[in-house]
Scaffold this motif. Structure first.
Motif, PDB file in Angstrom:
ATOM      1  N   HIS A 133       0.833  -1.206   0.000  1.00  9.97           N
ATOM      2  CA  HIS A 133       0.000   0.000   0.000  1.00  9.97           C
ATOM      3  C   HIS A 133       0.869   1.258   0.000  1.00  9.97           C
ATOM      4  O   HIS A 133       0.544   2.241  -0.683  1.00  9.97           O
ATOM      5  N   LEU A 134       1.958   1.219   0.744  1.00 10.34           N
ATOM      6  CA  LEU A 134       2.862   2.371   0.769  1.00 10.34           C
ATOM      7  C   LEU A 134       3.411   2.668  -0.624  1.00 10.34           C
ATOM      8  O   LEU A 134       3.623   3.833  -0.985  1.00 10.34           O
ATOM      9  N   GLN A 135       3.657   1.608  -1.419  1.00 10.07           N
ATOM     10  CA  GLN A 135       4.180   1.817  -2.771  1.00 10.07           C
ATOM     11  C   GLN A 135       3.151   2.463  -3.692  1.00 10.07           C
ATOM     12  O   GLN A 135       3.511   3.039  -4.721  1.00 10.07           O
ATOM     13  N   ARG A 136       1.882   2.363  -3.335  1.00 10.99           N
ATOM     14  CA  ARG A 136       0.824   2.902  -4.186  1.00 10.99           C
ATOM     15  C   ARG A 136       0.278   4.243  -3.698  1.00 10.99           C
ATOM     16  O   ARG A 136      -0.660   4.787  -4.281  1.00 10.99           O
ATOM     17  N   LEU A 137       0.865   4.761  -2.628  1.00 11.24           N
ATOM     18  CA  LEU A 137       0.417   6.052  -2.107  1.00 11.24           C
ATOM     19  C   LEU A 137       1.091   7.187  -2.873  1.00 11.24           C
ATOM     20  O   LEU A 137       2.221   7.049  -3.341  1.00 11.24           O
ATOM     21  N   PRO A 138       0.422   8.316  -2.997  1.00 11.96           N
ATOM     22  CA  PRO A 138       1.015   9.445  -3.742  1.00 11.96           C
ATOM     23  C   PRO A 138       2.168  10.079  -2.981  1.00 11.96           C
ATOM     24  O   PRO A 138       2.303   9.909  -1.760  1.00 11.96           O
ATOM     25  N   VAL A 139       2.973  10.824  -3.711  1.00 12.39           N
ATOM     26  CA  VAL A 139       4.124  11.499  -3.110  1.00 12.39           C
ATOM     27  C   VAL A 139       3.683  12.471  -2.026  1.00 12.39           C
ATOM     28  O   VAL A 139       4.379  12.669  -1.025  1.00 12.39           O
ATOM     29  N   THR A 140       2.503  13.067  -2.187  1.00 13.82           N
ATOM     30  CA  THR A 140       2.012  14.033  -1.197  1.00 13.82           C
ATOM     31  C   THR A 140       1.881  13.402   0.184  1.00 13.82           C
ATOM     32  O   THR A 140       2.051  14.082   1.198  1.00 13.82           O
ATOM     33  N   PHE A 141       1.558  12.106   0.232  1.00 14.86           N
ATOM     34  CA  PHE A 141       1.440  11.419   1.525  1.00 14.86           C
ATOM     35  C   PHE A 141       2.779  11.425   2.257  1.00 14.86           C
ATOM     36  O   PHE A 141       2.846  11.707   3.457  1.00 14.86           O
ATOM     37  N   PHE A 142       3.865  11.130   1.547  1.00 11.97           N
ATOM     38  CA  PHE A 142       5.181  11.062   2.178  1.00 11.97           C
ATOM     39  C   PHE A 142       5.717  12.449   2.512  1.00 11.97           C
ATOM     40  O   PHE A 142       6.576  12.582   3.379  1.00 11.97           O
ATOM     41  N   ASP A 143       5.210  13.462   1.816  1.00 10.67           N
ATOM     42  CA  ASP A 143       5.620  14.827   2.143  1.00 10.67           C
ATOM     43  C   ASP A 143       5.154  15.219   3.539  1.00 10.67           C
ATOM     44  O   ASP A 143       5.781  16.046   4.203  1.00 10.67           O
ATOM     45  N   LYS A 144       4.042  14.624   3.979  1.00 11.16           N
ATOM     46  CA  LYS A 144       3.431  15.023   5.255  1.00 11.16           C
ATOM     47  C   LYS A 144       3.781  14.090   6.407  1.00 11.16           C
ATOM     48  O   LYS A 144       3.320  14.306   7.525  1.00 11.16           O
ATOM     49  N   ARG A 145       4.580  13.054   6.150  1.00 13.80           N
ATOM     50  CA  ARG A 145       4.874  12.063   7.190  1.00 13.80           C
ATOM     51  C   ARG A 145       6.374  11.926   7.402  1.00 13.80           C
ATOM     52  O   ARG A 145       7.151  11.967   6.447  1.00 13.80           O
ATOM     53  N   PHE A 345      -3.711   0.299  10.292  1.00 17.23           N
ATOM     54  CA  PHE A 345      -4.856   0.366   9.382  1.00 17.23           C
ATOM     55  C   PHE A 345      -5.165   1.810   8.969  1.00 17.23           C
ATOM     56  O   PHE A 345      -5.761   2.024   7.908  1.00 17.23           O
ATOM     57  N   SER A 346      -4.781   2.774   9.803  1.00 15.41           N
ATOM     58  CA  SER A 346      -4.990   4.168   9.398  1.00 15.41           C
ATOM     59  C   SER A 346      -4.161   4.508   8.163  1.00 15.41           C
ATOM     60  O   SER A 346      -4.572   5.309   7.321  1.00 15.41           O
ATOM     61  N   ILE A 347      -2.975   3.874   8.049  1.00 20.62           N
ATOM     62  CA  ILE A 347      -2.158   4.053   6.843  1.00 20.62           C
ATOM     63  C   ILE A 347      -2.792   3.298   5.672  1.00 20.62           C
ATOM     64  O   ILE A 347      -2.879   3.818   4.551  1.00 20.62           O
ATOM     65  N   MET A 348      -3.261   2.085   5.946  1.00 15.40           N
ATOM     66  CA  MET A 348      -3.846   1.272   4.880  1.00 15.40           C
ATOM     67  C   MET A 348      -5.160   1.856   4.376  1.00 15.40           C
ATOM     68  O   MET A 348      -5.613   1.509   3.277  1.00 15.40           O
ATOM     69  N   ASP A 349      -5.779   2.733   5.169  1.00 14.43           N
ATOM     70  CA  ASP A 349      -7.019   3.388   4.744  1.00 14.43           C
ATOM     71  C   ASP A 349      -6.762   4.639   3.913  1.00 14.43           C
ATOM     72  O   ASP A 349      -7.712   5.239   3.384  1.00 14.43           O
ATOM     73  N   GLU A 350      -5.501   5.058   3.827  1.00 10.89           N
ATOM     74  CA  GLU A 350      -5.169   6.232   3.012  1.00 10.89           C
ATOM     75  C   GLU A 350      -5.475   5.944   1.537  1.00 10.89           C
ATOM     76  O   GLU A 350      -5.284   4.830   1.049  1.00 10.89           O
ATOM     77  N   THR A 351      -5.953   6.960   0.839  1.00  7.63           N
ATOM     78  CA  THR A 351      -6.327   6.804  -0.564  1.00  7.63           C
ATOM     79  C   THR A 351      -5.101   6.566  -1.429  1.00  7.63           C
ATOM     80  O   THR A 351      -4.116   7.321  -1.356  1.00  7.63           O
ATOM     81  N   GLU A 352      -5.155   5.528  -2.223  1.00 12.10           N
ATOM     82  CA  GLU A 352      -4.035   5.198  -3.095  1.00 12.10           C
ATOM     83  C   GLU A 352      -3.997   6.117  -4.313  1.00 12.10           C
ATOM     84  O   GLU A 352      -4.979   6.779  -4.649  1.00 12.10           O
ATOM     85  N   GLU A 353      -2.834   6.106  -4.957  1.00 14.32           N
ATOM     86  CA  GLU A 353      -2.656   6.862  -6.186  1.00 14.32           C
ATOM     87  C   GLU A 353      -3.327   6.074  -7.312  1.00 14.32           C
ATOM     88  O   GLU A 353      -2.856   5.004  -7.694  1.00 14.32           O
ATOM     89  N   LYS A 354      -4.444   6.590  -7.818  1.00 14.15           N
ATOM     90  CA  LYS A 354      -5.216   5.845  -8.810  1.00 14.15           C
ATOM     91  C   LYS A 354      -5.298   6.622 -10.118  1.00 14.15           C
ATOM     92  O   LYS A 354      -5.209   7.846 -10.150  1.00 14.15           O
ATOM     93  N   GLY A 380      -2.296  21.688   1.234  1.00 14.00           N
ATOM     94  CA  GLY A 380      -2.188  22.037   2.645  1.00 14.00           C
ATOM     95  C   GLY A 380      -1.442  23.326   2.927  1.00 14.00           C
ATOM     96  O   GLY A 380      -1.223  23.673   4.080  1.00 14.00           O
ATOM     97  N   THR A 381      -1.024  24.041   1.868  1.00  7.91           N
ATOM     98  CA  THR A 381      -0.304  25.301   2.069  1.00  7.91           C
ATOM     99  C   THR A 381      -1.234  26.473   1.787  1.00  7.91           C
ATOM    100  O   THR A 381      -2.107  26.400   0.915  1.00  7.91           O
ATOM    101  N   GLU A 382      -1.034  27.536   2.521  1.00 11.20           N
ATOM    102  CA  GLU A 382      -1.813  28.753   2.285  1.00 11.20           C
ATOM    103  C   GLU A 382      -0.995  29.774   1.511  1.00 11.20           C
ATOM    104  O   GLU A 382      -1.408  30.919   1.343  1.00 11.20           O
ATOM    105  N   GLU A 383       0.155  29.351   1.024  1.00 16.98           N
ATOM    106  CA  GLU A 383       1.015  30.256   0.283  1.00 16.98           C
ATOM    107  C   GLU A 383       0.461  30.488  -1.121  1.00 16.98           C
ATOM    108  O   GLU A 383      -0.476  29.842  -1.572  1.00 16.98           O
ATOM    109  N   ASP A 384       1.098  31.428  -1.843  1.00 21.05           N
ATOM    110  CA  ASP A 384       0.696  31.696  -3.210  1.00 21.05           C
ATOM    111  C   ASP A 384       1.040  30.504  -4.094  1.00 21.05           C
ATOM    112  O   ASP A 384       1.702  29.558  -3.671  1.00 21.05           O
TER     113      ASP A 384
END
Length: 608
Positions: A133-145, A345-354, A380-384
């Motif tokens: 599942h970790l291999q199928r998660l988007p890069v944005t997930f790893f940016d936040k963890r 399971f909270s990680i396994m419930d994360e939406t995969e990159e589809k 998740g950023t409030e920047e420009d």
């Protein structure tokens, strides 16, 4: 983070009354639902092992029944043979007693043996599915963890579940059966003595409730603290050179002490409260035994019960309280395991990159890239906007050089092209097809990266090169190395292409790592090449070798180059000047120099 913990020795580490009042109604139900959901997910992982699990549960039933039968036979022997001094037939009953205890031991061994196999299969599936599942998660997930925190879930949390399934599951089920069976037999023999034995249950319940109310919350804090500490350890080990270069060892050690102190506090109170359970249980057990023995003795003297019944009851009183003690002890273990399983399971419930649409490649892609009014900002950023309204076209086989200050958006353009992120607005097209309509795997097979800091795996040199094409032959590996100017230095390594490199590739130079990275890209034979400052921080001699290898690699391929070195920019077909996320100038180098704008000023400043 650790609001539940105040001080390790001055105050209880519990939530304030206001917190408890606020969370009492809305969290209690949620926590129970989470437990049910988590246990249901674990049950689904049992899958093919369910029949064997039923066999194990049947063996638990058998062992519990035999455990009840043993003391009963002992009491029967006392009343029927020892007290009346009549030993005729006693040998057969003793033989049956021996068979009962042997059967009990065999059933215990088999149920434990098979349960360990079931548990390891479940953990294998959990660990494999989490990793997949970790291999199928988007890069944005790893940016936040934190990477170390994710590693903690892969190791510590899953190991907690493993230990619970290995031992606690059988013990809990066996304890429940033993309690039920013992209570039924005791009621049959003497309702009065049974009532005296049951007096300790409300006391045990109150004690366990008081303790587990605190330990459940603290176990979760402990697991969270372990994850944060692991994250920091992973980060500091990876960044040792930077830490030493800036003399930040004291600050890092202080931060480590703070996180370790938080873990120590959580662990101290969790295990302190948990340690109360066996002591309280032992005290109540001994009290129950004393009451049963004392009252039973009086009843035996009055002739109300036989001596054999008293013996049976003293054994059953221990056999009754022991499962209660086991349940109390295992409750904390189960709480810790459920907390760990919830985190997994909270990680396994994360939406995969589809990929929503399927793009069929009817012919080999050629490599024309079009950015059409593309805008993007990180989630998740409030920047420009990181890049805003960017448009350009790079023709087939052309080289586009991206220039601009740090943070101008150069690397973001490459990441959008590889679909590590998707544009918020606008379209990116490859050979006229929006890349958002292409499966990421299809797209990325057309792309190869050569980064500023090449990553090498802990494997042989040939395996590191072959990572660009896993089915490449040894001959293809050598040809790619020669094309990257890496063959000569590889031959001088201790075992040549079979030399095992460390994870960070510390046994070879930065330039040699880059040559291997180029060889990896060459063997992949991509349509599009992305070079992110591939020649920075390299000595002049090595740079010439890398530059020559890059020219071979870029020949006939659409290339995007981020570089501060003028050689690459000078040979580019298109120069894209980025400033504050916007494309401010584009054209050939000569066109931009004739224009006398931002690029011309950048070039003039670089030559000063």
């Amino acid at each position: 983070m650790f609001d539940a913990i105040r001080r390790p020795f001055g105050h209880e580490p519990i939530l304030t009354k206001e917190d408890l009042k606020k969370k009492k109604d809305d969290k209690k139900t949620e926590r129970a639902e989470n437990w049910k959901s988590t246990l249901l997910k674990i049950w689904r992982l049992v899958d093919e092992q369910r029949f064997l699990l039923i066999v194990v549960l049947a063996l638990v039933f058998v062992s519990s029944a035999l455990a009840l039968l043993g003391p009963y036979l002992i009491g029967f022997i006392i009343d029927e043979y020892i007290v009346p001094q009549s030993f005729n037939g006693m040998g057969i009953v003793v033989l049956w007693l021996i068979v009962v205890y042997i059967g009990h031991s065999v059933s215990l061994y088999l149920q434990n043996f098979w349960m360990v196999g079931i548990a390891q299969q479940v953990i294998f599936r959990m660990r494999t599915r989490l990793f997949s599942h970790l291999q199928r998660l988007p890069v944005t997930f790893f940016d936040k963890r934190q990477h170390g925190e994710l590693m903690s879930r892969m190791t510590n949390d899953i190991e907690n579940v493993s230990s619970t399934l290995n031992t606690s599951f059988i013990q809990v089920f066996s304890s429940i059966l033993t309690l039920t069976g013992t209570a039924i037999v005791m009621l049959t023999l003497s309702p009065l003595l049974t009532l005296l034995t049951l007096i300790i249950i409300p006391l045990m319940y109150i004690s366990i409730q008081w303790i587990t109310k605190r330990t459940g919350r603290l176990y979760k804090e402990q697991q969270k603290a372990i994850g944060e500490l692991n994250g920091m350890i992973e980060e500091t080990i990876s960044g040792q050179k930077i830490i030493k270069a800036f003399s930040q060892e004291p600050r890092v050690m202080e931060e480590f002490r703070e996180k370790s102190e938080r873990l120590r506090r959580a662990g101290f109170w969790a295990w302190t409260y948990a340690g109360f359970i066996p002591k309280v249980m032992n005290f109540l057990n001994n009290g129950s035994f004393a009451i049963v023995a004392g009252v039973g003795g009086i009843l035996a003297l009055n002739g109300s019960v036989s001596i054999g019944v008293i013996v049976i009851f003293t054994e059953y009183s221990r056999q009754f309280t022991r499962p209660l003690n086991d349940l109390a002890n295992q409750f904390n273990t189960v709480l810790s395991a459920i907390a760990g399983a919830e985190r997994v399971f909270s990680i396994m419930d994360e939406t995969e990159e589809k990929d929503d649409q399927v793009f069929n490649v009817e012919k080999k892609l050629e490599g024309e890239v079009i950015f059409d009014r593309v805008s993007f900002k990180y989630e998740g950023t409030e920047e420009d906007w990181t890049i805003r309204d960017v448009s350009f076209t790079v023709g087939i086989g052309q080289t586009a050089a991206l220039v601009g200050a740090t943070g101008a958006g150069k690397t973001t353009i490459m990441q959008l092209l590889a679909r590590f992120y998707d544009a918020n607005e606008g379209k990116i097209r490859l050979d006229g097809t929006p890349i958002a309509d292409m499966p990421r795997e299809t797209l990325r097979k057309q792309i190869a990266f050569v980064l500023q800091d090449p990553f090498l795996f802990e494997a042989t040199v040939s395996d590191n090169i072959r990572y660009g094409k896993l089915d490449a032959t040894d001959k293809e590996v050598v040809e790619a190395a020669k094309g990257a100017n890496a063959h000569d230095f590889i031959e001088k390594l201790p075992n040549g292409y079979d030399t095992i490199l460390t994870g960070d590739g510390s046994m070879i130079s930065q330039g040699q790592k880059q040559l291997l990275s180029i060889a990896r890209a060459l063997i992949a034979d991509p349509v599009i090449l992305l070079l992110d400052e591939a020649t920075s921080s390299i000595d002049t001699v090595t740079e010439l070798k890398i530059q020559e290898a890059l020219e071979r690699l870029m020949a006939g391929r659409t290339s995007f180059v981020i570089a501060h070195r003028l050689n690459t920019v000078r040979k580019a077909d298109l120069v894209l000047v980025m400033e504050m996320g916007e494309l401010v100038e584009s054209g050939t180098q000569q066109q931009l120099l004739d224009k006398g704008g931002i690029y011309a000023n950048m070039l003039a400043d670089a030559q000063l």
